[in-house]
Design an enzyme around this catalytic site. Structure first.
Site, PDB file in Angstrom:
ATOM      1  N   ARG A   1       0.886  -1.404   0.040  1.00  0.00           N
ATOM      2  CA  ARG A   1      -0.024  -0.089   0.064  1.00  0.00           C
ATOM      3  C   ARG A   1       1.073   1.209   0.084  1.00  0.00           C
ATOM      4  NH1 ARG A   1      -3.560  -2.915  -1.351  1.00  0.00           N
ATOM      5  NH2 ARG A   1      -5.522  -3.511  -0.550  1.00  0.00           N
TER       6      ARG A   1
ATOM      7  N   HIS B   1      -1.117  -0.417  -9.777  1.00  0.00           N
ATOM      8  CA  HIS B   1      -1.555  -1.186  -8.664  1.00  0.00           C
ATOM      9  C   HIS B   1      -2.198  -2.293  -9.340  1.00  0.00           C
ATOM     10  CE1 HIS B   1      -3.825  -1.330  -4.256  1.00  0.00           C
ATOM     11  NE2 HIS B   1      -3.344  -2.514  -4.906  1.00  0.00           N
TER      12      HIS B   1
ATOM     13  N   GLU C   1      -3.346   7.575  -4.669  1.00  0.00           N
ATOM     14  CA  GLU C   1      -3.583   6.828  -5.983  1.00  0.00           C
ATOM     15  C   GLU C   1      -5.274   6.892  -6.210  1.00  0.00           C
ATOM     16  OE1 GLU C   1      -1.996   2.820  -5.161  1.00  0.00           O
ATOM     17  OE2 GLU C   1      -4.303   2.017  -5.484  1.00  0.00           O
TER      18      GLU C   1
HETATM   19  C1  DGY Z   1      -5.355  -6.569  -2.556  1.00  0.00           C
HETATM   20  O1  DGY Z   1      -5.856  -7.394  -2.794  1.00  0.00           O
HETATM   21  O2  DGY Z   1      -5.035  -6.100  -1.665  1.00  0.00           O
HETATM   22  C2  DGY Z   1      -4.743  -5.813  -3.898  1.00  0.00           C
HETATM   23  O3  DGY Z   1      -3.907  -4.875  -3.477  1.00  0.00           O
HETATM   24  C3  DGY Z   1      -5.903  -5.598  -4.836  1.00  0.00           C
HETATM   25  O4  DGY Z   1      -5.954  -6.231  -5.866  1.00  0.00           O
END
Ligand code: DGY
Length: 350
Positions: free
Chosen positions: A241, A288, A270
């Site tokens: 993240r 992402h 983002e």
């Molecule tokens: C998650 O699964 O947390 C990813 O970052 C998004 O698909």
């Protein structure tokens, strides 16, 4: 008289053939195109829903659920769930689920891909070539850092971190990791990974990969002070993240030669990306997509649908959603879990 069908809100267009399974049990409302919602729009949608299939784009907290009297369950499509205020959902007796496991290997593959692209300057050199700047092969052009024989640091050694460590064995890397709690010895041996404290991880890694969950405790865990402890030749990769990194401090370290390169799949604001990062040549930026293979994204949606059906007391796992992240919500809602029909009945009647 038959009870009216319950309503499910699917926040984004997902895979129609998979989401269609919800229609066996519920009335389903889903948008035809990708949506960006205001908090008020989310609150309106929640007010009318018994269940929700949400993505990480939808922030759901105290204000959004304030009027959601019939809402029983939110199935998040993703392993991370920092878009949900889990404490608020738990207190309101709203079950929340995520989609672990199904994305582990795909995400670990991508972590390695981004590491290689960053360390070996793949996107930077491609841009340079496309700009017509390659006029002659030269011995010292676009020199990068090796993976083989180097030290890989993994911050966050859950399922995805372990998947990355297993891949590193094939590259003959030394693997160090730091995690909230140390792994059992047999897991460490299977990953050929050595536990170290955070300072040692920062100081000794040639390549550092971030795979830890985002929380108030891990906010900006990589800040100016942490960056100063890293080798100036190191590569930093973030597939978890954006909020884990102080991006301004990172941009300054990259611009000032205090860190060699970074690969970022996630960003604090983002989809907005800081102009300071966009301006740098030594950073690889992706939108992402770490879990973004077709098969895995389909598996994530399928698991979220299973979770939602079960959380709303239907299907073979009625009342026992496989990936419940707030078991205490069962108690708050007057349910017991693992009770099949009992939980199902109460879930319908809330
Ligand atoms: C998650 O699964 O947390 C990813 O970052 C998004 O698909």
């Amino acid at each position: 008289m038959a009870e009216p069908r319950r309503r499910v809100w699917v926040s984004q267009p997902l895979f129609d053939d998979i989401v269609g399974r919800l229609a066996v049990h519920f009335d389903v409302a889903a948008p035809a195109r990708v949506m960006e919602y205001t908090p008020v729009q989310i609150a309106d949608a929640l007010r009318q829903a018994d269940g929700v299939l949400a993505t990480l784009n939808e922030r759901i907290g105290v204000e959004e659920i304030a009027g959601a009297a019939r809402l029983r369950a939110i199935a998040n499509v993703g392993v991370g769930y920092n878009n949900l205020d889990v404490a608020a959902l738990t207190q309101a007796g709203i079950l929340a689920t995520n989609t672990p496991d199904v994305l582990t290997e795909t995400t670990a593959d991508f972590g390695f891909a981004l590491l290689m692209a960053t360390a070996r300057r793949i996107t930077e050199s491609e841009r340079w070539l496309r700009e017509g700047r390659w006029t002659q092969w030269s011995f010292d052009s676009m020199l990068g850092a090796d993976l083989h024989g180097s030290t890989l640091g993994i911050l966050g050694m859950g399922r995805i971190g372990q998947g990355i460590a297993r891949r590193a064995v094939g590259f003959d890397m030394r693997v160090l990791y730091h995690n909230r709690s140390r792994l059992p010895v047999d897991t460490e041996q299977a990953c050929r990974a050595e536990y170290v404290d955070l300072d040692r991880l920062l100081a000794q890694s040639d390549h550092l990969l971030l795979v830890l969950p985002y929380s108030p405790q891990s906010h900006h865990i990589i800040d100016a002070a942490a960056l100063a402890k890293m080798k100036p030749t190191a590569t930093l990769v973030n597939i978890a993240r954006g909020g884990l990194i102080d991006e301004l401090a990172l941009a300054q370290a990259l611009a000032g030669g205090r860190l060699a390169a970074a690969g970022l799949d996630v960003f604090e604001g983002e989809p907005a990306v800081r102009p300071e990062l966009l301006a740098l040549r030594n950073v690889v930026l992706t939108p992402h997509i770490a879990s973004g293979s077709l098969a895995t994204r389909r598996a994530m949606v399928s698991l979220a649908v299973d979770n939602l059906i079960a959380a709303l007391g239907e299907g073979p796992a009625a009342g026992n959603p496989p990936n419940l992240i707030n078991g205490d919500a069962l108690r708050a809602a007057g349910l017991t879990g693992n009770t099949g029909g009992g939980a199902r009945k109460t879930a319908i009647k809330r």
